[in-house]
Design an enzyme around this catalytic site. Structure first.
Site, PDB file in Angstrom:
ATOM      1  N   GLU A 269       0.883  -1.154   0.027  1.00 53.40           N
ATOM      2  CA  GLU A 269      -0.022   0.254  -0.076  1.00 53.40           C
ATOM      3  C   GLU A 269       1.027   1.280   0.071  1.00 53.40           C
ATOM      4  O   GLU A 269       1.771   1.248   0.795  1.00 53.40           O
ATOM      5  CB  GLU A 269      -1.171  -0.018   1.272  1.00 53.40           C
ATOM      6  CG  GLU A 269      -1.928   1.203   1.296  1.00 53.40           C
ATOM      7  CD  GLU A 269      -2.901   1.373   2.382  1.00 53.40           C
ATOM      8  OE1 GLU A 269      -3.813   2.133   2.368  1.00 53.40           O
ATOM      9  OE2 GLU A 269      -2.834   0.172   3.141  1.00 53.40           O
TER      10      GLU A 269
ATOM     11  N   LYS B 185      -8.550  -0.233   0.836  1.00 49.75           N
ATOM     12  CA  LYS B 185      -9.869  -0.793   1.802  1.00 49.75           C
ATOM     13  C   LYS B 185     -10.590  -1.826   1.027  1.00 49.75           C
ATOM     14  O   LYS B 185     -11.043  -1.451  -0.005  1.00 49.75           O
ATOM     15  CB  LYS B 185     -10.833   0.454   2.256  1.00 49.75           C
ATOM     16  CG  LYS B 185     -10.024   1.296   3.255  1.00 49.75           C
ATOM     17  CD  LYS B 185      -9.990   0.832   4.687  1.00 49.75           C
ATOM     18  CE  LYS B 185      -9.464  -0.361   5.002  1.00 49.75           C
ATOM     19  NZ  LYS B 185      -8.865  -0.358   6.379  1.00 49.75           N
TER      20      LYS B 185
END
Length: 351
Positions: free
Chosen positions: A155, A171
């Protein structure tokens, strides 16, 4: 008198870029706008370590050498929150949501296991590179400064190229795309709004955009929903202002961030440390840098003689407590197997 192994030399590794020859270490983020190549670790709780290196070169991650990494046995890991405590905390967050105090909060637990005194995080990075390739993988090894990290982060927290800044919040997680739920997409959009607000505080008016929303990315053993948020830094804004506006990363806190942080502090029983913080590099001479969110990350706590690893999940009103526990297990299982030796590096097969 017990023999203590010699400290390994300082080193930073990000992909195929290796930095050696430590020059100085500071906690001042303004240094990142000065000169030189810096390795950066920002703990979730706010401790910042910036290390400037003299020599930076391109060098592939070495192949794992048998015996270089002696990890803990698979059964030695303990969790700061067990299954009962974690699912109870999920239910507590849902109560906070029902009361209107928060929309989403990230709930994490920290796993710990004994580690050998001569354990080298860079040797673990070599194993991770073969068993769990990741776009923001790396090592920061500063034993004299209490920073020994091996990360396989997927990420992006902040990428800076001159005045342009990107963030890539994740997410939504499943084994396959078919596992992704409506809750995952809603959660991603909530965090995108939060990141837009964070970057908007230091970006020129009207420059914040969302080039990608809820794109599906495949990673070893799972898939993620990933979005991209972009802004152009305003006059007078540099790394100190950018970090102050965006830290800690929105994807591992919640929305609103201030409420989520208060709830996290009340429910989690162990500090996150570099897990969920920011880990990466800054080339101050080029005005460029890339910090990952410190997920899928191992770190050595020499004071306690343990290796630590964090895992967590985003909790919304639509969360099922047992399902969220299973998500934390999914995120951890492959990496713990690698660190514990239940992975055959030569064949790439789990035992």
């Amino acid at each position: 008198m017990l023999h203590q192994p010699p400290l390994l030399p300082p080193l930073a590794r990000f992909g195929d870029r290796v930095a050696t020859g430590l020059l100085d270490v500071t906690s001042d983020p303004a240094a990142l706008d000065s000169t030189g190549f810096w390795a950066v670790c920002a703990d979730f709780e706010g401790r910042l370590t910036c290390a400037r290196f003299a020599d930076v070169r391109e060098e592939p991650v070495p192949m794992p050498v048998p015996g270089d990494w002696r990890g803990p046995a698979a059964g030695e890991w303990t969790s700061s929150l067990d299954r009962a405590a974690y699912t109870a905390a999920v239910r507590r967050i849902r109560a906070y949501i029902a009361a209107g105090e928060v929309y989403q909060a990230n709930l994490c637990r920290v796993l710990s296991a004994p580690v050998a005194p001569d354990a080298d995080v860079d040797a673990l990075t070599a194993l991770l590179a073969r068993g769990n390739p990741a776009p923001y993988a790396g090592t920061i090894r500063l034993p004299q400064h209490g920073v020994e990290i091996a990360t396989a982060s997927p990420e992006l927290f902040l990428r800076r190229d001159g005045r342009v800044v990107d963030s890539g919040p994740i997410k939504g997680t499943g084994r396959t795309e078919a596992d992704l739920l409506e809750k995952d997409y809603a959660e991603n959009v909530m965090i995108v709004d939060l990141v837009r607000n964070d970057l908007g505080r230091v970006s020129t008016t009207g420059s914040v955009t969302v080039p990608d929303l809820c794109a599906v990315e495949k990673h070893p053993g799972l898939v993620h929903l990933v979005s991209t948020v972009r802004g152009e830094l305003g006059d007078g804004a540099g790394w100190p202002e950018l970090l102050a506006a965006a830290f800690p990363p929105g994807s591992v806190t919640g929305a609103p961030k201030s409420s989520a942080l208060r709830i996290i502090e009340s429910l989690e029983t162990a500090p996150r440390g570099p897990y969920c913080g920011g880990i990466g590099w800054v080339d101050a001479d080029r005005g460029a840098g890339e910090l990952a969110v410190g997920i899928r990350t191992f770190w050595i706590d020499r004071a306690e003689g343990v290796l630590r690893f964090g895992t967590g999940a985003g909790i919304t009103w639509g969360s099922d407590p047992e399902g969220e526990w299973r998500e934390t297990e999914l995120k951890a299982s492959r990496l713990l197997a690698i660190a514990s030796g239940a992975y055959e590096a030569s064949g790439g097969v789990f035992a």
